[in-house]
Design a protein around this motif. Structure first.
Motif: not given
Length: 213
Positions: A103, A107, A134, A175
């Motif tokens: 992940k 991501n 997420l 992010t």
């Protein structure tokens, strides 16, 4: 986006941009791109998954013009980087194992795509597999209803199953470089829990119409 993204012909021209995030390709040859899969649906192939997504936004997929009006305006992509055998849905053990292992990379790849195309809102169909993994766990976003009132971060279906969850992911070095609202919904192929698109229309259609002004 794995297998390439689908990008509607008008998607990059809109001031606000929507990404529909799927889990992965299921029972589809790994050589097929996402663009080819969606184009096949738009050309008349019956794919319940895509029909249920469109219906969730108030676009009835039986009408060819409705398909174009919706799919021309959105981005669509997959979170997992391989095609999976067997049906999709929120209980896929293979998907869960892959996400648990990778992940971080998934991501990062998602963030790069979202930043490159300046996506404002992600609608993720699949709560326990994709949405729950997420990045970010910030204060929930809110969706307008038809009458102008607002719902909070969660909505319970008639059977008590969580149908909508959401949050605002603020910019961070790890992010996104801009605020992104992220919403998770029951997977359209989740027959075990009886997916129905109708409960979502009240909340999703106003967002879609606002973005496409």
């Amino acid at each position: 986006m794995y297998h390439g993204p689908y990008i509607g012909i008008a998607a990059e021209k809109l001031p606000k941009r929507i990404l529909i995030l799927g889990e992965s390709h299921h029972d589809i040859p790994p050589t097929m791109t996402t663009q080819q899969v969606v184009d096949g649906y738009l050309e008349g192939k019956h794919v319940q998954f895509f029909q249920n997504i469109a219906k969730s936004f108030g676009i009835y997929a039986e009408r060819a013009e409705g398909k174009v009006l919706f799919w021309d305006k959105i981005f669509f992509g997959n979170y997992i980087d391989i095609s999976l055998d067997g049906p999709s849905g929120e209980g896929g053990q293979t998907a869960k194992k892959l996400i648990a292992a990778y992940k971080g990379r998934y991501n990062l790849d998602l963030a790069n795509f979202v930043n490159r195309h300046q996506i404002n809102t992600i609608f993720c169909f699949g709560l326990t597999t994709v949405f729950d993994h997420l990045p970010g766990n910030h204060y929930a976003g809110i969706l307008p209803s038809r009458d102008g009132s607002m719902i909070a971060d969660k909505k319970l279906g008639k059977n008590g199953k969580l149908e909508i969850a959401g949050y605002l992911c603020e910019p961070s070095p790890e992010t996104y470089d801009h605020p992104v609202r992220i919403y998770g919904m029951t997977h359209p192929s989740d027959h075990w829990h009886g997916f129905s698109p109708e409960p979502f229309v009240e909340y999703l259609k106003p967002v879609f119409e606002d973005y496409c002004k």
